[in-house]
Scaffold this motif. Structure first.
Motif, PDB file in Angstrom:
ATOM      1  N   ALA A  88       0.833  -1.210   0.000  1.00  0.00           N
ATOM      2  CA  ALA A  88       0.000   0.000   0.000  1.00  0.00           C
ATOM      3  C   ALA A  88       0.864   1.255   0.000  1.00  0.00           C
ATOM      4  CB  ALA A  88      -0.925  -0.006   1.214  1.00  0.00           C
ATOM      5  N   TRP A  89       1.933   1.240   0.773  1.00  0.00           N
ATOM      6  CA  TRP A  89       2.836   2.394   0.823  1.00  0.00           C
ATOM      7  C   TRP A  89       3.567   2.569  -0.510  1.00  0.00           C
ATOM      8  CZ3 TRP A  89       4.460   6.525   3.645  1.00  0.00           C
ATOM      9  CH2 TRP A  89       5.704   7.063   3.332  1.00  0.00           C
ATOM     10  N   ASP A  90       4.109   1.486  -1.037  1.00  0.00           N
ATOM     11  CA  ASP A  90       4.888   1.578  -2.277  1.00  0.00           C
ATOM     12  C   ASP A  90       4.037   2.074  -3.443  1.00  0.00           C
ATOM     13  OD1 ASP A  90       7.186   0.720  -1.011  1.00  0.00           O
ATOM     14  OD2 ASP A  90       6.868  -1.396  -1.501  1.00  0.00           O
ATOM     15  N   ARG A  91       2.749   1.697  -3.481  1.00  0.00           N
ATOM     16  CA  ARG A  91       1.870   2.181  -4.546  1.00  0.00           C
ATOM     17  C   ARG A  91       1.574   3.671  -4.393  1.00  0.00           C
ATOM     18  NH1 ARG A  91      -1.025  -2.608  -3.572  1.00  0.00           N
ATOM     19  NH2 ARG A  91      -2.500  -1.406  -2.301  1.00  0.00           N
ATOM     20  N   ALA A  92       1.453   4.120  -3.152  1.00  0.00           N
ATOM     21  CA  ALA A  92       0.975   5.482  -2.902  1.00  0.00           C
ATOM     22  C   ALA A  92       2.083   6.520  -2.858  1.00  0.00           C
ATOM     23  CB  ALA A  92       0.198   5.524  -1.583  1.00  0.00           C
ATOM     24  N   HIS A  93       3.372   6.090  -2.807  1.00  0.00           N
ATOM     25  CA  HIS A  93       4.454   7.053  -2.618  1.00  0.00           C
ATOM     26  C   HIS A  93       5.611   6.780  -3.572  1.00  0.00           C
ATOM     27  CE1 HIS A  93       2.237   7.017   1.207  1.00  0.00           C
ATOM     28  NE2 HIS A  93       2.529   8.302   1.249  1.00  0.00           N
ATOM     29  N   HIS A  94       6.254   7.863  -3.947  1.00  0.00           N
ATOM     30  CA  HIS A  94       7.476   7.775  -4.737  1.00  0.00           C
ATOM     31  C   HIS A  94       8.626   8.197  -3.828  1.00  0.00           C
ATOM     32  CE1 HIS A  94      10.553   8.862  -7.730  1.00  0.00           C
ATOM     33  NE2 HIS A  94       9.962   7.935  -8.473  1.00  0.00           N
ATOM     34  N   VAL A  95       9.592   7.291  -3.624  1.00  0.00           N
ATOM     35  CA  VAL A  95      10.658   7.497  -2.639  1.00  0.00           C
ATOM     36  C   VAL A  95      12.007   7.517  -3.341  1.00  0.00           C
ATOM     37  CG1 VAL A  95      11.730   6.625  -0.528  1.00  0.00           C
ATOM     38  CG2 VAL A  95       9.271   6.284  -0.917  1.00  0.00           C
ATOM     39  N   LYS A  96      12.789   8.549  -3.053  1.00  0.00           N
ATOM     40  CA  LYS A  96      14.159   8.633  -3.544  1.00  0.00           C
ATOM     41  C   LYS A  96      15.099   8.761  -2.358  1.00  0.00           C
ATOM     42  CE  LYS A  96      15.172  11.262  -6.970  1.00  0.00           C
ATOM     43  NZ  LYS A  96      15.329  12.490  -7.796  1.00  0.00           N
ATOM     44  N   ALA A  97      16.275   8.165  -2.486  1.00  0.00           N
ATOM     45  CA  ALA A  97      17.317   8.290  -1.468  1.00  0.00           C
ATOM     46  C   ALA A  97      18.665   8.205  -2.165  1.00  0.00           C
ATOM     47  CB  ALA A  97      17.191   7.201  -0.405  1.00  0.00           C
ATOM     48  N   ARG A  98      19.667   8.827  -1.566  1.00  0.00           N
ATOM     49  CA  ARG A  98      20.999   8.830  -2.181  1.00  0.00           C
ATOM     50  C   ARG A  98      21.514   7.402  -2.341  1.00  0.00           C
ATOM     51  NH1 ARG A  98      23.102  11.747   1.362  1.00  0.00           N
ATOM     52  NH2 ARG A  98      22.696  13.772   0.380  1.00  0.00           N
ATOM     53  N   PHE A  99      21.387   6.613  -1.276  1.00  0.00           N
ATOM     54  CA  PHE A  99      21.786   5.202  -1.315  1.00  0.00           C
ATOM     55  C   PHE A  99      20.619   4.383  -0.775  1.00  0.00           C
ATOM     56  CE2 PHE A  99      25.735   7.597  -0.373  1.00  0.00           C
ATOM     57  CZ  PHE A  99      26.408   7.359  -1.570  1.00  0.00           C
ATOM     58  N   PRO A 100      19.864   3.691  -1.630  1.00  0.00           N
ATOM     59  CA  PRO A 100      18.705   2.927  -1.159  1.00  0.00           C
ATOM     60  C   PRO A 100      19.035   1.964  -0.026  1.00  0.00           C
ATOM     61  CG  PRO A 100      18.659   3.092  -3.540  1.00  0.00           C
ATOM     62  CD  PRO A 100      19.971   3.670  -3.105  1.00  0.00           C
ATOM     63  N   ASP A 101      20.170   1.273  -0.123  1.00  0.00           N
ATOM     64  CA  ASP A 101      20.506   0.300   0.921  1.00  0.00           C
ATOM     65  C   ASP A 101      20.700   0.974   2.276  1.00  0.00           C
ATOM     66  OD1 ASP A 101      20.376  -1.684  -0.934  1.00  0.00           O
ATOM     67  OD2 ASP A 101      22.547  -1.843  -1.243  1.00  0.00           O
ATOM     68  N   GLN A 102      21.111   2.237   2.271  1.00  0.00           N
ATOM     69  CA  GLN A 102      21.289   2.972   3.520  1.00  0.00           C
ATOM     70  C   GLN A 102      19.944   3.398   4.104  1.00  0.00           C
ATOM     71  OE1 GLN A 102      22.994   6.873   3.119  1.00  0.00           O
ATOM     72  NE2 GLN A 102      24.023   6.801   5.118  1.00  0.00           N
TER      73      GLN A 102
END
Length: 605
Positions: free
Chosen positions: A374-388
C-alpha cells in the motif's frame, strides 16, 4: 337620562402571570338605576393567510374573563363609585402585530341600565411576558464545514438577547475575494409559524436591517459589529395559534460572484430583563483570532511554545529529543484553510525525498520500495543510497501509516516530514490528537535512527565521530556525518558534501553573526588555498602563523559576518576516508581564526 361616565386606573403594560387590579370609577350625573356592572378582559389572537376564496383564518379568544362588579342597585347622583376588578393572565402571548398575525388585549365595562341604552366602555392594553433570569449563551456558527467552500462565520456574545439592547457580534469570511472591501448585509428576521389543525405555515414579519464592511485584505480575520435591537421588539413566544422566532441572517456576494449566508437562531426577551442582566461586552473570537486563542491555550496547557509562523498564520512547537514537533494553521485565501502538522530534524543525511506517487513518476523514475504494497503504490521514494535508507524506512513507515489524524503526507525529506489537511475549524481536541500522533512518529524516528549507517563506500570510524559529537555537545547524524554543536560558545555546523552522489568533502562552519565584536563581523577573508594564499593576503601575523600550518587538503577558507568556514577534502582512494580527527583539528583551527580576528574572545588569545 345620560349614561354614567366611566374611567379606569390600571397598570400598563399588563404582565402575564402577575395579579392585576383595575379600578373602575363610575360617575352618574343623576341618580341612575342599574341591573349590573360587569368587567370583562378578553384576549384576541390569530392570523390570516391568503385572500379571496383561498383565505385561511385562525382566531382564538383567550382569555375571556368576566367579573360582576355591582349587582342591581342605584348609582347616586354626582357621586363617583369606585369598583375593583381583579384578574390574572395565563398562557397569553405579548401583544403584537407581525405581518398578518396578531395578539390583542381589551378590557371592557358594561353598565346595564333598565329601559335605557346601556353604557359600554372599551380600553386596549399592552401585554408583556416577564422574562426569566436571562442566561447568556455565546455561539459561533458557520454556513458550511466543508473546508474548501466559501464560508462565512458569525460569533455572537449571546443568542439570548433583550429588546432594546445591542446585539454584539463578530464576522469573518473565508475563500472569498478580499481585494476590495466586502459588504455583509445583516438582518433580524421575525419568523412567524402559523398553526392550523396540526398544519404548519410560515410567514415573516418586518425585517430589521443593518450592515458591516470587511476591509480589503481582511478575509479570515474577525471583524466586530453591533446591531441595535428596538425596544418595541416583540419577544420570542409560542401560543395556541402561532409562534414567533427571531433569526440573525448575514449574507454577502452576488448572483455572478456567488452568494454565501448564515442564519443564527435568537431568543429575544422582554426589555424589562435589562434591569437584572449584565450588558453584553464582547463576542467570542472567530476566524484566525479564535483559532489563535485555541492554539495559545493548548500550548500553555500542554507545554508547547509559540513558533515562528513562516508561511503559516500562527504555529506552536515542542522539542522531543533532537526533533522539533510543529502544529500550524494557514489561511491561503480562496485556496482554503489548512491545518499543518510537521516534524523537523537537523538532517537524516539520506538524501531522502518522499512524495505522493503518480503514474508518471513510477513510469520514468525508479524509486525505493520498502515491500509494503500500500505504501509503495501510494508514494514515490528517492534516497541517495537505497541500501542505507531502506532499514530506517521499513521501521518507520508501518507506524506512519497509522497516523490518520494528521491528514495526507505532503512531503518527507531529510529535514522534515509534513502533513496537511483542509479544515473549516481547529478545536483543542484536534490539537490533542495531532500532537499525540506527532509524538508517536517522533518516537518511531528517534528509535530507528541507529538503523542508519554511514554512507556506503566511505570509511569512517563511527566511534571517533561519536566522540567528536560528544566533544561539541551535539549529536552525530550518521547518514551524512553531520554534527551541530558548540565550541567555546561558538556554534559549529559540519557535514559531508557530495559530488555526483559520492562523498567528496566535509564542510565546517564555526561562529555566527551575533557573536564577537563589530571588528570581527566586518572582517572578510576569502582564501581558496589557505596555507599558501594567506602569505599574499596582507593578513595579520597571528593569522599567518595559524593558517600556514594547515595541510593542503583544507581549502576554501571564508570569514564573513562573524562566521569562519572551510572545506576538508576527503583523502583519495577507494573507498575514500573521512577522518574525524582531521575534522576536529579543522573545527579548532576555525575557532582560532575567529579568536585571532577578535582577540577579546575565546581561550585562543
Amino acid at each position: 337620562m345620560a349614561r354614567p361616565d366611566v374611567t379606569i386606573s390600571a397598570p400598563d403594560p399588563l404582565f402575564v402571570g402577575e395579579p392585576l387590579t383595575i379600578e373602575v370609577n363610575v360617575t352618574a350625573s343623576t341618580e341612575t338605576k342599574v341591573d349590573f356592572i360587569k368587567a370583562r378582559l378578553t384576549g384576541d389572537q390569530g392570523w390570516k393567510d391568503g385572500g379571496g376564496e383561498s383565505k385561511i383564518t385562525e382566531r382564538l379568544e383567550h382569555p375571556d374573563l368576566e367579573q360582576e362588579l355591582m349587582g342591581p342597585g342605584v348609582l347616586p347622583a354626582a357621586t363617583t363609585t369606585v369598583l375593583t376588578a381583579r384578574f390574572t393572565l395565563y398562557g397569553v402571548p405579548p401583544t403584537h402585530e407581525h405581518g398578518q398575525a396578531w395578539s390583542r388585549m381589551r378590557f371592557s365595562v358594561h353598565v346595564s341600565i333598565p329601559w335605557r341604552l346601556d353604557g359600554r366602555y372599551k380600553y386596549d392594553f399592552t401585554v408583556r411576558i416577564p422574562p426569566p433570569l436571562v442566561e447568556r449563551k455565546p455561539l459561533v456558527v458557520r454556513n458550511t464545514s466543508v473546508p474548501d467552500k466559501p464560508r462565512i462565520e458569525i460569533g455572537l456574545a449571546s443568542t439570548e438577547l433583550i429588546a432594546g439592547e445591542e446585539l454584539v457580534g463578530t464576522c469573518a469570511v473565508f475563500h472569498l475575494d478580499d481585494k476590495e472591501p466586502r459588504e455583509i448585509a445583516l438582518a433580524l428576521v421575525p419568523e412567524v409559524a402559523l398553526l392550523n389543525h396540526g398544519r404548519l405555515r410560515e410567514t415573516r414579519g418586518e425585517v430589521i436591517t443593518g450592515e458591516l464592511v470587511i476591509p480589503a485584505g481582511a478575509a479570515g480575520t474577525s471583524v466586530p459589529f453591533r446591531l441595535q435591537l428596538p425596544t418595541s421588539m416583540t419577544p420570542t413566544f409560542e401560543c395556541a395559534t402561532h409562534a414567533l422566532n427571531w433569526w440573525l441572517v448575514a449574507r454577502t456576494g452576488s448572483f455572478f460572484g456567488g452568494k454565501v449566508d448564515v442564519a443564527v437562531p435568537l431568543r429575544i426577551h422582554d426589555k424589562s430583563a435589562s434591569k437584572t442582566t449584565p450588558r453584553l461586552e464582547a463576542a467570542p473570537r472567530i476566524g484566525d483570532e479564535r483559532i489563535a486563542t485555541v492554539f495559545a491555550q493548548f500550548a500553555a496547557k500542554h507545554r508547547w511554545r509559540g513558533g515562528e509562523p513562516g508561511a503559516a498564520d500562527f504555529a506552536i512547537e515542542r522539542d522531543v529529543a533532537e526533533l522539533d514537533l510543529r502544529l500550524a494553521y494557514e489561511y491561503r485565501g480562496e485556496a482554503g484553510t489548512f491545518f499543518v502538522a510537521s516534524l523537523h530534524a537537523p538532517g537524516l543525511g539520506l538524501g531522502l525525498a518522499v512524495a505522493p506517487a503518480s503514474s508518471v513518476r513510477h513510469l520514468f523514475w525508479k524509486d525505493v520500495e520498502v515491500d509494503i504494497a500500500a505504501w509503495d503504490r501510494a508514494h514515490h521514494v528517492k534516497a541517495r543510497f537505497p541500501d542505507q535508507a531502506i532499514p530506517f524506512l521499513r521501521a518507520v513507515v508501518p507506524r506512519l501509516m497509522k497516523l490518520a489524524s494528521l491528514g495526507p503526507m505532503l512531503r518527507w525529506s531529510d529535514s522534515e516530514i509534513v502533513f496537511e489537511r483542509k479544515v473549516a475549524d481547529v478545536r483543542e481536541e484536534d490539537l490533542v490528537t495531532a500532537a499525540a500522533d506527532l509524538a508517536v512518529l517522533a518516537q518511531a524516528i528517534e528509535s530507528s535512527l541507529p538503523l542508519i549507517t554511514t554512507p556506503p563506500g566511505l570509511v569512517a570510524e563511527v566511534a571517533q565521530w561519536e566522540a567528536l559529537a560528544e566533544k561539541l555537545g551535539g549529536k552525530l547524524w550518521r547518514g551524512d556525518l553531520s554534527i551541530r554543536g558548540v565550541l567555546d560558545n561558538a556554534p559549529v555546523d559540519l557535514g559531508l558534501a557530495w559530488i555526483a552522489e559520492q562523498p567528496a568533502s566535509v564542510h565546517v562552519a564555526v561562529g555566527d553573526r551575533s557573536m564577537g565584536s563589530d571588528e570581527l563581523r566586518k572582517a572578510v577573508i576569502r582564501l581558496p588555498r589557505p596555507a599558501s594564499d594567506v602569505l599574499a593576503a596582507n593578513a595579520a601575523e597571528r593569522l599567518v602563523d595559524l593558517i600556514t600550518r594547515w595541510p593542503s587538503d583544507i581549502v576554501d577558507l571564508v570569514v564573513e559576518n562573524g562566521v569562519a568556514s572551510a572545506v576538508y577534502l576527503l583523502r583519495g582512494g577507494d573507498p575514500p576516508v573521512a577522518d574525524a580527527e582531521r575534522v576536529r583539528t579543522l573545527v579548532e583551527g576555525l575557532r582560532a581564526v575567529l579568536a585571532a580576528l577578535d582577540p577579546g574572545t575565546g581561550p585562543y588569545r
